[in-house]
Design a protein around this motif. Structure first.
Motif, PDB file in Angstrom:
ATOM      1  N   SER A  84       3.975  -8.791  -1.763  1.00 29.73           N
ATOM      2  CA  SER A  84       3.582  -7.853  -0.352  1.00 29.73           C
ATOM      3  C   SER A  84       3.561  -6.330  -1.024  1.00 29.73           C
ATOM      4  CB  SER A  84       4.175  -8.317   0.776  1.00 29.73           C
ATOM      5  OG  SER A  84       5.500  -7.949   0.621  1.00 29.73           O
ATOM      6  N   VAL A  85       4.390  -6.225  -2.366  1.00 33.00           N
ATOM      7  CA  VAL A  85       4.632  -4.763  -2.447  1.00 33.00           C
ATOM      8  C   VAL A  85       3.203  -4.248  -3.392  1.00 33.00           C
ATOM      9  CG1 VAL A  85       5.955  -3.052  -4.115  1.00 33.00           C
ATOM     10  CG2 VAL A  85       6.943  -5.083  -2.720  1.00 33.00           C
ATOM     11  N   LEU A  86       2.563  -3.203  -2.894  1.00 28.62           N
ATOM     12  CA  LEU A  86       1.212  -2.927  -3.346  1.00 28.62           C
ATOM     13  C   LEU A  86       1.454  -1.623  -4.221  1.00 28.62           C
ATOM     14  CD1 LEU A  86      -1.224  -3.561  -0.472  1.00 28.62           C
ATOM     15  CD2 LEU A  86      -0.627  -5.065  -2.431  1.00 28.62           C
ATOM     16  N   ILE A  87       1.001  -1.392  -5.270  1.00 28.94           N
ATOM     17  CA  ILE A  87       1.149  -0.453  -6.229  1.00 28.94           C
ATOM     18  C   ILE A  87      -0.598  -0.050  -6.261  1.00 28.94           C
ATOM     19  CG2 ILE A  87       1.303   0.582  -8.352  1.00 28.94           C
ATOM     20  CD1 ILE A  87       3.226  -2.257  -8.081  1.00 28.94           C
ATOM     21  N   ASP A  88      -0.632   1.644  -5.723  1.00 31.22           N
ATOM     22  CA  ASP A  88      -1.996   1.895  -6.040  1.00 31.22           C
ATOM     23  C   ASP A  88      -2.070   2.920  -7.265  1.00 31.22           C
ATOM     24  OD1 ASP A  88      -3.237   1.023  -3.704  1.00 31.22           O
ATOM     25  OD2 ASP A  88      -1.909   2.302  -2.470  1.00 31.22           O
ATOM     26  N   GLU A  89      -3.114   3.054  -7.956  1.00 30.37           N
ATOM     27  CA  GLU A  89      -3.162   3.556  -9.385  1.00 30.37           C
ATOM     28  C   GLU A  89      -4.614   4.169  -9.369  1.00 30.37           C
ATOM     29  OE1 GLU A  89      -1.813   5.741 -11.807  1.00 30.37           O
ATOM     30  OE2 GLU A  89      -0.350   4.285 -11.529  1.00 30.37           O
ATOM     31  N   GLN A  90      -4.927   5.303  -9.979  1.00 25.85           N
ATOM     32  CA  GLN A  90      -6.052   5.740  -9.889  1.00 25.85           C
ATOM     33  C   GLN A  90      -6.255   6.644 -11.143  1.00 25.85           C
ATOM     34  OE1 GLN A  90      -7.070   7.965  -6.384  1.00 25.85           O
ATOM     35  NE2 GLN A  90      -5.856   9.769  -6.866  1.00 25.85           N
ATOM     36  N   SER A  91      -7.661   6.726 -11.514  1.00 29.46           N
ATOM     37  CA  SER A  91      -7.947   7.704 -12.819  1.00 29.46           C
ATOM     38  C   SER A  91      -7.475   9.412 -12.119  1.00 29.46           C
ATOM     39  CB  SER A  91      -9.267   7.676 -13.057  1.00 29.46           C
ATOM     40  OG  SER A  91     -10.067   8.179 -12.151  1.00 29.46           O
ATOM     41  N   THR A  92      -7.096  10.351 -13.210  1.00 33.21           N
ATOM     42  CA  THR A  92      -6.915  11.264 -12.939  1.00 33.21           C
ATOM     43  C   THR A  92      -7.917  12.166 -12.170  1.00 33.21           C
ATOM     44  OG1 THR A  92      -7.815  12.056 -15.066  1.00 33.21           O
ATOM     45  CG2 THR A  92      -5.375  11.849 -14.912  1.00 33.21           C
ATOM     46  N   ASP A  93      -9.304  11.731 -12.247  1.00 29.83           N
ATOM     47  CA  ASP A  93     -10.107  12.317 -11.354  1.00 29.83           C
ATOM     48  C   ASP A  93     -10.544  11.735 -10.030  1.00 29.83           C
ATOM     49  OD1 ASP A  93     -11.607  10.180 -12.336  1.00 29.83           O
ATOM     50  OD2 ASP A  93     -12.795  11.363 -13.785  1.00 29.83           O
ATOM     51  N   GLY A  94      -9.914  10.364  -9.888  1.00 32.54           N
ATOM     52  CA  GLY A  94     -10.052   9.772  -8.687  1.00 32.54           C
ATOM     53  C   GLY A  94     -11.371   8.669  -8.576  1.00 32.54           C
ATOM     54  N   LEU A 154     -11.719   5.976 -10.087  1.00 30.05           N
ATOM     55  CA  LEU A 154     -11.664   4.554 -10.316  1.00 30.05           C
ATOM     56  C   LEU A 154     -10.030   4.487  -9.595  1.00 30.05           C
ATOM     57  CD1 LEU A 154     -12.327   1.832 -11.505  1.00 30.05           C
ATOM     58  CD2 LEU A 154     -10.657   2.253 -13.244  1.00 30.05           C
ATOM     59  N   LYS A 155     -10.032   3.628  -8.741  1.00 29.52           N
ATOM     60  CA  LYS A 155      -8.815   3.270  -8.112  1.00 29.52           C
ATOM     61  C   LYS A 155      -8.640   1.784  -8.254  1.00 29.52           C
ATOM     62  CE  LYS A 155      -9.748   6.889  -5.042  1.00 29.52           C
ATOM     63  NZ  LYS A 155      -9.866   7.532  -3.755  1.00 29.52           N
ATOM     64  N   VAL A 156      -7.140   1.245  -8.471  1.00 28.68           N
ATOM     65  CA  VAL A 156      -7.041   0.228  -8.351  1.00 28.68           C
ATOM     66  C   VAL A 156      -5.555  -0.293  -7.452  1.00 28.68           C
ATOM     67  CG1 VAL A 156      -5.886  -1.661 -10.095  1.00 28.68           C
ATOM     68  CG2 VAL A 156      -7.674  -0.267 -10.803  1.00 28.68           C
ATOM     69  N   THR A 157      -5.596  -1.292  -6.748  1.00 30.68           N
ATOM     70  CA  THR A 157      -4.293  -1.614  -6.189  1.00 30.68           C
ATOM     71  C   THR A 157      -3.924  -3.070  -6.576  1.00 30.68           C
ATOM     72  OG1 THR A 157      -5.209  -0.704  -4.110  1.00 30.68           O
ATOM     73  CG2 THR A 157      -3.521  -2.455  -3.855  1.00 30.68           C
ATOM     74  N   ILE A 158      -2.682  -3.142  -6.964  1.00 36.00           N
ATOM     75  CA  ILE A 158      -2.050  -4.253  -7.726  1.00 36.00           C
ATOM     76  C   ILE A 158      -0.624  -4.727  -6.938  1.00 36.00           C
ATOM     77  CG2 ILE A 158      -1.128  -2.812  -9.395  1.00 36.00           C
ATOM     78  CD1 ILE A 158      -1.401  -5.132 -11.506  1.00 36.00           C
ATOM     79  N   THR A 159      -0.245  -5.974  -7.062  1.00 40.12           N
ATOM     80  CA  THR A 159       0.899  -6.178  -6.481  1.00 40.12           C
ATOM     81  C   THR A 159       2.017  -6.195  -7.478  1.00 40.12           C
ATOM     82  OG1 THR A 159       1.058  -8.649  -6.976  1.00 40.12           O
ATOM     83  CG2 THR A 159      -0.004  -8.044  -4.914  1.00 40.12           C
ATOM     84  N   ALA A 160       3.143  -6.010  -7.057  1.00 40.35           N
ATOM     85  CA  ALA A 160       4.291  -5.970  -8.076  1.00 40.35           C
ATOM     86  C   ALA A 160       4.442  -7.218  -8.894  1.00 40.35           C
ATOM     87  CB  ALA A 160       5.651  -5.734  -7.310  1.00 40.35           C
ATOM     88  N   ASN A 161       3.695  -8.369  -8.442  1.00 39.94           N
ATOM     89  CA  ASN A 161       3.635  -9.566  -9.165  1.00 39.94           C
ATOM     90  C   ASN A 161       2.632  -9.458 -10.220  1.00 39.94           C
ATOM     91  OD1 ASN A 161       5.801 -10.973  -8.752  1.00 39.94           O
ATOM     92  ND2 ASN A 161       5.323 -11.733  -6.881  1.00 39.94           N
ATOM     93  N   ARG A 162       1.772  -8.270 -10.346  1.00 42.19           N
ATOM     94  CA  ARG A 162       0.736  -8.007 -11.287  1.00 42.19           C
ATOM     95  C   ARG A 162      -0.653  -8.800 -10.877  1.00 42.19           C
ATOM     96  NH1 ARG A 162       5.699  -8.262 -14.018  1.00 42.19           N
ATOM     97  NH2 ARG A 162       5.460 -10.585 -14.339  1.00 42.19           N
ATOM     98  N   LYS A 163      -0.884  -9.070  -9.595  1.00 39.81           N
ATOM     99  CA  LYS A 163      -1.990  -9.798  -9.147  1.00 39.81           C
ATOM    100  C   LYS A 163      -2.951  -8.536  -8.574  1.00 39.81           C
ATOM    101  CE  LYS A 163      -0.966 -14.278  -8.410  1.00 39.81           C
ATOM    102  NZ  LYS A 163       0.527 -14.646  -8.484  1.00 39.81           N
ATOM    103  N   ILE A 164      -4.063  -8.400  -9.193  1.00 38.57           N
ATOM    104  CA  ILE A 164      -5.119  -7.242  -8.789  1.00 38.57           C
ATOM    105  C   ILE A 164      -5.778  -7.552  -7.365  1.00 38.57           C
ATOM    106  CG2 ILE A 164      -7.343  -6.067  -9.242  1.00 38.57           C
ATOM    107  CD1 ILE A 164      -6.729  -6.865 -12.148  1.00 38.57           C
ATOM    108  N   LYS A 165      -5.616  -6.703  -6.418  1.00 44.18           N
ATOM    109  CA  LYS A 165      -5.902  -6.867  -4.918  1.00 44.18           C
ATOM    110  C   LYS A 165      -7.259  -6.088  -4.638  1.00 44.18           C
ATOM    111  CE  LYS A 165      -2.797  -9.622  -3.260  1.00 44.18           C
ATOM    112  NZ  LYS A 165      -3.311 -10.596  -2.401  1.00 44.18           N
TER     113      LYS A 165
END
Length: 107
Positions: free
Chosen positions: A28-38, A40-51
């Protein structure tokens, strides 16, 4: 001596249960990451599952650029998720390890 071993076994079993609970919580711990220009955005769990993955329409015009973005952003997200996952599980394991002389693995 036998009582010490039973106490250690109980502590190890308790730690194993805490590790399993931590693994579930990390889903349930979500990590949001994105490209520097925004773009492409990705949300992934701390268990490394792409959401979730969000791709700006402009990236759909250039397959190579999209692939590069995906590699960079996904790798960055997985790296952050792994760091969180390892830190959380190591903390639980260190906390729950019985004090066995000569077994200073988590110092």
């Amino acid at each position: 001596m036998f009582g010490d071993i039973m106490g250690m076994m109980g502590k190890l079993k308790e730690t194993q249960q805490k590790i399993e609970e931590t693994k579930k919580r990390l889903d349930s711990v979500l990590i949001d990451e994105q490209s520097t220009d925004g773009l492409l955005k990705v949300t992934i769990t701390a268990n490394r599952k792409i959401k979730a993955v969000s791709i700006d329409d402009s990236l759909l015009e250039d397959k190579e650029q999209l692939e590069d973005y995906l590699l960079l952003v996904l790798n960055k997200a997985v790296e952050r998720a792994s760091a969180i996952n390892e830190a959380e599980l190591a903390a639980v394991a260190k906390d729950g390890m019985p004090n066995i002389p000569g077994m200073d693995m988590f110092k």
